[in-house]
Design a protein around this motif. Sequence first.
Motif, PDB file in Angstrom:
ATOM      1  N   GLU A   1       0.841  -1.364  -0.168  1.00  0.00           N
ATOM      2  CA  GLU A   1       0.035  -0.034   0.072  1.00  0.00           C
ATOM      3  C   GLU A   1       0.903   1.200   0.009  1.00  0.00           C
ATOM      4  OE1 GLU A   1      -2.503  -0.531   3.448  1.00  0.00           O
ATOM      5  OE2 GLU A   1      -3.811  -1.995   2.685  1.00  0.00           O
ATOM      6  N   LEU A   2       1.951   0.986   0.822  1.00  0.00           N
ATOM      7  CA  LEU A   2       2.854   2.488   0.802  1.00  0.00           C
ATOM      8  C   LEU A   2       3.529   2.753  -0.511  1.00  0.00           C
ATOM      9  CD1 LEU A   2       4.253   4.686   2.458  1.00  0.00           C
ATOM     10  CD2 LEU A   2       5.900   2.752   3.330  1.00  0.00           C
ATOM     11  N   ARG A   3       4.041   1.400  -1.148  1.00  0.00           N
ATOM     12  CA  ARG A   3       4.504   1.600  -2.562  1.00  0.00           C
ATOM     13  C   ARG A   3       3.439   2.352  -3.352  1.00  0.00           C
ATOM     14  NH1 ARG A   3       5.261  -2.471  -6.007  1.00  0.00           N
ATOM     15  NH2 ARG A   3       3.126  -3.036  -5.652  1.00  0.00           N
ATOM     16  N   ASP A   4       2.538   1.831  -3.159  1.00  0.00           N
ATOM     17  CA  ASP A   4       1.325   2.525  -4.333  1.00  0.00           C
ATOM     18  C   ASP A   4       0.827   3.863  -4.031  1.00  0.00           C
ATOM     19  OD1 ASP A   4       1.128  -0.159  -5.377  1.00  0.00           O
ATOM     20  OD2 ASP A   4      -0.717  -0.549  -4.511  1.00  0.00           O
ATOM     21  N   GLU A   5       0.923   4.253  -2.816  1.00  0.00           N
ATOM     22  CA  GLU A   5       0.749   5.797  -2.232  1.00  0.00           C
ATOM     23  C   GLU A   5       1.866   6.600  -2.729  1.00  0.00           C
ATOM     24  OE1 GLU A   5       0.355   5.141   1.791  1.00  0.00           O
ATOM     25  OE2 GLU A   5      -1.712   4.305   1.628  1.00  0.00           O
ATOM     26  N   LEU A   6       3.166   6.124  -2.396  1.00  0.00           N
ATOM     27  CA  LEU A   6       4.202   7.011  -2.817  1.00  0.00           C
ATOM     28  C   LEU A   6       4.315   7.179  -4.542  1.00  0.00           C
ATOM     29  CD1 LEU A   6       6.959   5.159  -0.424  1.00  0.00           C
ATOM     30  CD2 LEU A   6       6.394   7.582  -0.516  1.00  0.00           C
ATOM     31  N   GLU A   7       3.997   6.198  -5.113  1.00  0.00           N
ATOM     32  CA  GLU A   7       3.878   6.416  -6.639  1.00  0.00           C
ATOM     33  C   GLU A   7       3.001   7.261  -7.079  1.00  0.00           C
ATOM     34  OE1 GLU A   7       5.540   1.954  -8.277  1.00  0.00           O
ATOM     35  OE2 GLU A   7       3.571   2.508  -8.372  1.00  0.00           O
ATOM     36  N   GLN A   8       1.871   7.372  -6.583  1.00  0.00           N
ATOM     37  CA  GLN A   8       0.910   8.484  -6.449  1.00  0.00           C
ATOM     38  C   GLN A   8       1.220   9.881  -6.180  1.00  0.00           C
ATOM     39  OE1 GLN A   8      -3.155   7.130  -5.107  1.00  0.00           O
ATOM     40  NE2 GLN A   8      -3.102   5.456  -6.260  1.00  0.00           N
ATOM     41  N   HIS A   9       2.186   9.762  -5.047  1.00  0.00           N
ATOM     42  CA  HIS A   9       2.320  11.104  -4.293  1.00  0.00           C
ATOM     43  C   HIS A   9       3.713  11.884  -5.161  1.00  0.00           C
ATOM     44  CE1 HIS A   9       2.788  13.514  -0.792  1.00  0.00           C
ATOM     45  NE2 HIS A   9       4.026  13.733  -1.252  1.00  0.00           N
ATOM     46  N   ILE A  10       4.536  10.824  -5.599  1.00  0.00           N
ATOM     47  CA  ILE A  10       5.483  11.734  -6.735  1.00  0.00           C
ATOM     48  C   ILE A  10       5.171  11.023  -8.094  1.00  0.00           C
ATOM     49  CG2 ILE A  10       8.092  11.706  -6.812  1.00  0.00           C
ATOM     50  CD1 ILE A  10       8.505  10.798  -3.919  1.00  0.00           C
ATOM     51  N   HIS A  11       5.192  12.373  -8.733  1.00  0.00           N
ATOM     52  CA  HIS A  11       4.880  12.097 -10.219  1.00  0.00           C
ATOM     53  C   HIS A  11       5.960  11.344 -11.028  1.00  0.00           C
ATOM     54  CE1 HIS A  11       3.125  12.912 -14.118  1.00  0.00           C
ATOM     55  NE2 HIS A  11       4.464  13.487 -14.767  1.00  0.00           N
ATOM     56  N   GLY A  12       5.740  10.318 -11.694  1.00  0.00           N
ATOM     57  CA  GLY A  12       6.647   9.642 -12.542  1.00  0.00           C
ATOM     58  C   GLY A  12       7.324   8.599 -11.630  1.00  0.00           C
ATOM     59  N   LEU A  13       7.113   8.580 -10.323  1.00  0.00           N
ATOM     60  CA  LEU A  13       7.990   7.469  -9.671  1.00  0.00           C
ATOM     61  C   LEU A  13       7.433   6.267  -9.936  1.00  0.00           C
ATOM     62  CD1 LEU A  13      10.051   7.214  -6.862  1.00  0.00           C
ATOM     63  CD2 LEU A  13       8.090   7.206  -5.641  1.00  0.00           C
ATOM     64  N   GLN A  14       8.562   5.251 -10.145  1.00  0.00           N
ATOM     65  CA  GLN A  14       8.336   3.652 -10.017  1.00  0.00           C
ATOM     66  C   GLN A  14       9.141   2.931  -9.237  1.00  0.00           C
ATOM     67  OE1 GLN A  14       8.826   2.947 -14.401  1.00  0.00           O
ATOM     68  NE2 GLN A  14       6.496   3.212 -14.746  1.00  0.00           N
ATOM     69  N   LEU A  15       8.436   2.323  -8.335  1.00  0.00           N
ATOM     70  CA  LEU A  15       9.179   1.419  -7.212  1.00  0.00           C
ATOM     71  C   LEU A  15       8.987   0.194  -7.579  1.00  0.00           C
ATOM     72  CD1 LEU A  15       8.206   3.673  -4.378  1.00  0.00           C
ATOM     73  CD2 LEU A  15      10.536   3.577  -5.428  1.00  0.00           C
ATOM     74  N   PRO A  16       9.570  -0.605  -8.449  1.00  0.00           N
ATOM     75  CA  PRO A  16       9.156  -2.234  -8.928  1.00  0.00           C
ATOM     76  C   PRO A  16       9.759  -3.118  -7.886  1.00  0.00           C
ATOM     77  CG  PRO A  16      11.180  -1.452  -9.980  1.00  0.00           C
ATOM     78  CD  PRO A  16      10.436   0.013  -9.384  1.00  0.00           C
ATOM     79  N   GLU A  17      10.658  -2.714  -6.982  1.00  0.00           N
ATOM     80  CA  GLU A  17      11.200  -3.706  -5.828  1.00  0.00           C
ATOM     81  C   GLU A  17      10.470  -3.757  -4.785  1.00  0.00           C
ATOM     82  OE1 GLU A  17      12.728  -6.111  -7.314  1.00  0.00           O
ATOM     83  OE2 GLU A  17      13.942  -5.555  -9.027  1.00  0.00           O
ATOM     84  N   LEU A  18      10.272  -4.602  -4.045  1.00  0.00           N
ATOM     85  CA  LEU A  18       9.902  -4.789  -2.620  1.00  0.00           C
ATOM     86  C   LEU A  18      10.569  -5.981  -2.018  1.00  0.00           C
ATOM     87  CD1 LEU A  18       5.918  -4.548  -3.061  1.00  0.00           C
ATOM     88  CD2 LEU A  18       7.699  -2.662  -2.319  1.00  0.00           C
ATOM     89  N   SER A  19      11.418  -5.618  -0.874  1.00  0.00           N
ATOM     90  CA  SER A  19      12.318  -6.451  -0.366  1.00  0.00           C
ATOM     91  C   SER A  19      11.639  -6.874   0.941  1.00  0.00           C
ATOM     92  CB  SER A  19      13.756  -5.954   0.085  1.00  0.00           C
ATOM     93  OG  SER A  19      14.433  -6.888   0.725  1.00  0.00           O
ATOM     94  N   MET A  20      11.154  -7.919   1.136  1.00  0.00           N
ATOM     95  CA  MET A  20      10.180  -8.286   2.333  1.00  0.00           C
ATOM     96  C   MET A  20       9.975 -10.026   2.347  1.00  0.00           C
ATOM     97  SD  MET A  20       6.170  -7.076   1.421  1.00  0.00           S
ATOM     98  CE  MET A  20       5.198  -7.886   0.013  1.00  0.00           C
ATOM     99  N   GLY A  21      10.360 -10.527   3.622  1.00  0.00           N
ATOM    100  CA  GLY A  21       9.727 -11.913   3.738  1.00  0.00           C
ATOM    101  C   GLY A  21      11.508 -12.480   4.092  1.00  0.00           C
TER     102      GLY A  21
END
Length: 225
Positions: A179-199
Motif C-alpha cells: 500500500e505504501l509503495r502504491d501511495e508513494l507512486e501516486q504522491h511523486i509524479h513519475g516515480l516507479q518502485l518495482p522492487e519490494l524486499s520483504m520476507g
Amino acid sequence: MEVESRIAAAALRAGRSSREVKLVVVTKSHPVQTIRAVVEAGARYLGENYADQAVPKIEALGDLEDVEWHMIGHVQSRKSRLVAENFDMVHSLDSVKLARRLNDAIRGTKPMPVLVQVNVSGETQKFGIPAWTTGSVSAVASVMQEVLELERLRLCGLMTIPPYLPEEEVRPHFKRLVELRDELEQHIHGLQLPELSMGMSGDFEAAVEEGATLVRVGTAILGPR
C-alpha cells in the motif's frame, strides 16, 4: 533448492511468475566454503548485514561469476565507502545522510540500485523511516525526493523488516508495504518502485503471495548460524 520450490508454489498461488521473485541467500556469519557451495548450487544473490565482516568474504570469492552482493543490514554512515566499493545493491537506505555518503563514495558511471528501508510495524528498536501510519507517506516521500536528486543512486523500491510473528499475523505488514509503495507512486509524479524486499525464513511464502520481489532467506537454506 527446496526454498526455490516453495517460492514458486507461493507465486503460483498468487497468480504470479516465480521469475518475478529474487532469492537473496543471507550468508551472514557463514564461512567462505559454505557460501561457495551455495553458489555452486545455484544461488546468485547473496545478502550480508555487516560490511566489515562481508568484505573479506567478498574478496575471497572474487573468482565467482554472475553473483551479486546485497547489503541488507543497517549501514552506519562511516561505513558507506566500504559498502559503495563492495556491494551491488543496498536494501537498507534509511536516511538522506547515508544516501549522500553513498553517492559521494561510488566510483564509475553505473548507478547503484537502492531500496528505502521503512518501518511499517511501529517497533522502536527497528531501523527504517517510520511508516506505520497513513500520514507517514510525506515523510518517506521527502527522503525519496532527495535520493532522486543523486545521480549515482538508482531508487528502485522499498524494504521492511516486520515483527517475528506467525505468517498470517505478519501478512498485514506485507500488505502495508505494498500500500505504501502504491501511495508513494501516486504522491511523486513519475516515480516507479518495482522492487519490494520483504520476507525471511519464517514468512517468505506469505511475502511472495503479497507481492515481494526480493526475499531474504538464510536459516531455511543454510541452517542456524
